[in-house]
Design a protein around this motif. Structure first.
Motif, PDB file in Angstrom:
ATOM      1  N   ARG A 271      52.272 -87.630 -22.008  1.00  0.00           N
ATOM      2  CA  ARG A 271      53.308 -86.864 -22.705  1.00  0.00           C
ATOM      3  C   ARG A 271      54.707 -87.392 -22.396  1.00  0.00           C
ATOM      4  O   ARG A 271      55.703 -86.684 -22.577  1.00  0.00           O
ATOM      5  N   GLN A 272      54.738 -88.630 -21.897  1.00  0.00           N
ATOM      6  CA  GLN A 272      55.987 -89.359 -21.693  1.00  0.00           C
ATOM      7  C   GLN A 272      56.893 -88.738 -20.616  1.00  0.00           C
ATOM      8  O   GLN A 272      58.109 -88.919 -20.643  1.00  0.00           O
ATOM      9  N   PHE A 273      56.320 -88.016 -19.643  1.00  0.00           N
ATOM     10  CA  PHE A 273      57.106 -87.519 -18.513  1.00  0.00           C
ATOM     11  C   PHE A 273      57.347 -88.669 -17.534  1.00  0.00           C
ATOM     12  O   PHE A 273      56.446 -89.471 -17.268  1.00  0.00           O
ATOM     13  N   ASP A 274      58.560 -88.772 -17.012  1.00  0.00           N
ATOM     14  CA  ASP A 274      58.879 -89.773 -15.992  1.00  0.00           C
ATOM     15  C   ASP A 274      58.513 -89.212 -14.610  1.00  0.00           C
ATOM     16  O   ASP A 274      59.307 -88.534 -13.962  1.00  0.00           O
ATOM     17  N   VAL A 275      57.286 -89.468 -14.192  1.00  0.00           N
ATOM     18  CA  VAL A 275      56.777 -88.937 -12.921  1.00  0.00           C
ATOM     19  C   VAL A 275      57.379 -89.722 -11.754  1.00  0.00           C
ATOM     20  O   VAL A 275      57.290 -90.952 -11.702  1.00  0.00           O
ATOM     21  N   THR A 276      58.009 -89.019 -10.817  1.00  0.00           N
ATOM     22  CA  THR A 276      58.601 -89.675  -9.635  1.00  0.00           C
ATOM     23  C   THR A 276      57.837 -89.376  -8.348  1.00  0.00           C
ATOM     24  O   THR A 276      58.042 -90.040  -7.329  1.00  0.00           O
ATOM     25  N   GLY A 277      56.945 -88.393  -8.379  1.00  0.00           N
ATOM     26  CA  GLY A 277      56.185 -88.085  -7.164  1.00  0.00           C
ATOM     27  C   GLY A 277      54.996 -87.193  -7.440  1.00  0.00           C
ATOM     28  O   GLY A 277      55.046 -86.323  -8.318  1.00  0.00           O
ATOM     29  N   VAL A 278      53.906 -87.436  -6.706  1.00  0.00           N
ATOM     30  CA  VAL A 278      52.700 -86.614  -6.807  1.00  0.00           C
ATOM     31  C   VAL A 278      52.207 -86.320  -5.404  1.00  0.00           C
ATOM     32  O   VAL A 278      52.007 -87.240  -4.605  1.00  0.00           O
ATOM     33  N   GLN A 279      52.035 -85.051  -5.098  1.00  0.00           N
ATOM     34  CA  GLN A 279      51.514 -84.650  -3.783  1.00  0.00           C
ATOM     35  C   GLN A 279      50.339 -83.708  -3.987  1.00  0.00           C
ATOM     36  O   GLN A 279      50.436 -82.734  -4.735  1.00  0.00           O
ATOM     37  N   LYS A 280      49.247 -84.009  -3.319  1.00  0.00           N
ATOM     38  CA  LYS A 280      48.057 -83.154  -3.403  1.00  0.00           C
ATOM     39  C   LYS A 280      47.927 -82.354  -2.124  1.00  0.00           C
ATOM     40  O   LYS A 280      48.004 -82.903  -1.019  1.00  0.00           O
TER      41      LYS A 280
ATOM     42  N   GLY B   3      62.687 -76.244 -12.312  1.00  0.00           N
ATOM     43  CA  GLY B   3      63.539 -77.419 -12.463  1.00  0.00           C
ATOM     44  C   GLY B   3      62.746 -78.646 -12.865  1.00  0.00           C
ATOM     45  O   GLY B   3      62.097 -78.680 -13.914  1.00  0.00           O
ATOM     46  N   ASN B   4      62.795 -79.659 -12.016  1.00  0.00           N
ATOM     47  CA  ASN B   4      62.085 -80.906 -12.325  1.00  0.00           C
ATOM     48  C   ASN B   4      60.763 -81.015 -11.569  1.00  0.00           C
ATOM     49  O   ASN B   4      60.262 -82.109 -11.328  1.00  0.00           O
ATOM     50  N   ALA B   5      60.180 -79.882 -11.182  1.00  0.00           N
ATOM     51  CA  ALA B   5      58.920 -79.889 -10.437  1.00  0.00           C
ATOM     52  C   ALA B   5      57.918 -78.919 -11.043  1.00  0.00           C
ATOM     53  O   ALA B   5      58.290 -77.841 -11.533  1.00  0.00           O
ATOM     54  N   VAL B   6      56.657 -79.323 -11.000  1.00  0.00           N
ATOM     55  CA  VAL B   6      55.563 -78.475 -11.478  1.00  0.00           C
ATOM     56  C   VAL B   6      54.491 -78.420 -10.395  1.00  0.00           C
ATOM     57  O   VAL B   6      54.094 -79.456  -9.842  1.00  0.00           O
TER      58      VAL B   6
ATOM     59  N   HIS C 218      51.384 -80.999  -6.642  1.00  0.00           N
ATOM     60  CA  HIS C 218      52.821 -80.833  -6.841  1.00  0.00           C
ATOM     61  C   HIS C 218      53.367 -82.117  -7.464  1.00  0.00           C
ATOM     62  O   HIS C 218      53.259 -83.195  -6.879  1.00  0.00           O
ATOM     63  N   VAL C 219      53.926 -82.000  -8.664  1.00  0.00           N
ATOM     64  CA  VAL C 219      54.414 -83.170  -9.403  1.00  0.00           C
ATOM     65  C   VAL C 219      55.908 -83.019  -9.658  1.00  0.00           C
ATOM     66  O   VAL C 219      56.372 -81.950 -10.074  1.00  0.00           O
ATOM     67  N   THR C 220      56.666 -84.079  -9.391  1.00  0.00           N
ATOM     68  CA  THR C 220      58.107 -84.072  -9.667  1.00  0.00           C
ATOM     69  C   THR C 220      58.442 -85.120 -10.724  1.00  0.00           C
ATOM     70  O   THR C 220      57.753 -86.140 -10.858  1.00  0.00           O
ATOM     71  N   PHE C 221      59.532 -84.838 -11.485  1.00  0.00           N
ATOM     72  CA  PHE C 221      59.945 -85.705 -12.581  1.00  0.00           C
ATOM     73  C   PHE C 221      61.403 -86.126 -12.409  1.00  0.00           C
ATOM     74  O   PHE C 221      62.162 -85.517 -11.658  1.00  0.00           O
ATOM     75  N   LYS C 222      61.785 -87.120 -13.192  1.00  0.00           N
ATOM     76  CA  LYS C 222      63.163 -87.627 -13.146  1.00  0.00           C
ATOM     77  C   LYS C 222      64.143 -86.608 -13.736  1.00  0.00           C
ATOM     78  O   LYS C 222      65.285 -86.477 -13.271  1.00  0.00           O
ATOM     79  N   GLN C 223      63.673 -85.881 -14.731  1.00  0.00           N
ATOM     80  CA  GLN C 223      64.518 -84.900 -15.410  1.00  0.00           C
ATOM     81  C   GLN C 223      63.873 -83.515 -15.347  1.00  0.00           C
ATOM     82  O   GLN C 223      62.648 -83.395 -15.233  1.00  0.00           O
ATOM     83  N   PRO C 224      64.675 -82.440 -15.446  1.00  0.00           N
ATOM     84  CA  PRO C 224      64.105 -81.084 -15.496  1.00  0.00           C
ATOM     85  C   PRO C 224      63.197 -80.909 -16.707  1.00  0.00           C
ATOM     86  O   PRO C 224      63.375 -81.561 -17.745  1.00  0.00           O
ATOM     87  N   VAL C 225      62.232 -80.024 -16.578  1.00  0.00           N
ATOM     88  CA  VAL C 225      61.301 -79.738 -17.676  1.00  0.00           C
ATOM     89  C   VAL C 225      62.054 -79.032 -18.797  1.00  0.00           C
ATOM     90  O   VAL C 225      62.701 -77.991 -18.577  1.00  0.00           O
TER      91      VAL C 225
END
Length: 339
Positions: free
Chosen positions: A289-298, A267-270, A237-244
């Motif tokens: 790909r220049q995504f601003d990653v704010t969180g990664v959960q495995k 939204g801002n999560a994949v 589960h990956v979250t970003f600063k901005q929506p995709v």
């Protein structure tokens, strides 16, 4: 592979028309902590009673430490310690007096009785409480004393039926850590019956999922998750600063990556479901790909998901065989743990 310490072959038990245990086949090896996991009424206690020689199977056999539990129950009794979910002691006696009494009933020489009892009390963490009367003991302390009671005759196998019921979370953690420590230090084989998923996952080397009298599957966590969720064993589960910005395009690109089976974008999560643990590769994919990653959960599938997979349509309460089991396990505990 070495011979199993516990060997169940075609074990079956019926109460009238009810098949409480249905053709159970299971091997448990020396030093292993095996968790028998299932809801109330699944047949766990009935299985244990047949292993202890306290009730006879309709078919099949239970062999424990090389002895047939039905035809050689006394030999099994000398090798196995059993603790049910509710342990009783003489409230007017101290913990040490209770344990010394059990020691004598187990035929321990009088000159060793006190020494053995004190040793067991210290082993289970009750050294400072041995002179207290058991009437003042909490549920957790009584379970520890019950474990000392089980260990007093130095068994090769211990069977614990719902041992953590009624214990607070901190006490449960300490109790399970003690079980694991004893198993590793002394080579004890442990069968732990429970319906508490998290607790079983914490302490057991392997688990067997038991429902409706049948063992549906057994193995360690990796094996069970691979079997049940072969195409989605790992989820990142990956979250970003901005929506995709372009979710459809991103989904198609991710699905081209090795081992990726499913992609969910909101939204801002994949969320990426994979057949292998490719978390580092997923992170690199987004960073490149220049995504601003704010969180990664495995996430790895555990007993919660496995439980739901097997039990969501099969939960039963208060069936006849579990009622029989409740009667037997309380009636036979004190007599069973005496040689």
């Amino acid at each position: 592979m070495e011979n199993p310490v516990i060997e169940l072959k075609g074990l079956t038990k019926c109460y009238g028309p009810l098949k409480a245990v249905d053709d159970l086949n299971l091997d448990i090896y020396k030093g292993e902590i095996f968790g028998l996991l299932g809801p109330n009424g699944a047949g766990k206690t009935t299985t244990i009673l047949m292993m202890l020689g306290l009730t006879e199977p309709a078919a099949g056999a239970a062999t424990v430490c090389g002895y047939n539990a039905t035809t050689q129950p006394i030999h099994v009794k000398r090798k196995v310690g059993y603790m049910p979910d509710s342990v009783g002691f003489y409230d007017g006696m101290t913990a040490l007096e209770n344990l010394m009494y059990v020691s004598r009933l187990n035929g321990i020489p009088e000159k060793e009785v006190r020494l053995r009892a004190v040793e067991m009390m210290e082993m289970v963490g009750l050294g400072a409480d041995m002179e207290k009367k058991t009437a003042a003991f909490s549920r957790g302390m009584k379970q520890r004393l019950g474990l000392a009671d089980v260990l007093i005759k130095q068994p090769e196998v211990i069977i614990l039926d719902e041992p953590t019921l009624g214990i607070d979370p901190s006490g449960v953690k300490d109790f399970l850590a003690l079980i694991r420590q004893l198993s590793r230090q002394q080579g004890l084989t442990v069968l732990l019956s429970s319906h508490h998923l998290h607790q079983v996952q914490q302490v057991c080397d392997r688990v067997g999922i038991f429902v409706g009298g049948r063992l549906l599957v057994e193995g360690n966590m990796d094996k069970l998750s691979r079997n049940l969720f072969a195409e989605e064993t790992y989820v990142v589960h990956v979250t970003f600063k901005q929506p995709v910005a372009s979710p459809e395009s991103l989904e198609q690109e991710l699905l081209l990556q090795p081992a990726v089976k499913k992609v969910t974008i909101a939204g801002n999560a994949v969320e990426v479901a994979c057949a292998a643990d490719i978390t580092p590769g997923i992170v690199r994919f987004f960073v490149n790909r220049q995504f601003d990653v704010t969180g990664v959960q495995k996430k790895e599938y555990g007993l919660d998901e496995i439980y739901q997979k097997y039990f969501e349509n099969n939960l039963t309460e208060g069936t006849a065989h579990e009622k029989h089991g409740g009667f037997f396990k309380k009636s036979f505990f004190k007599r069973y743990n005496k040689q």
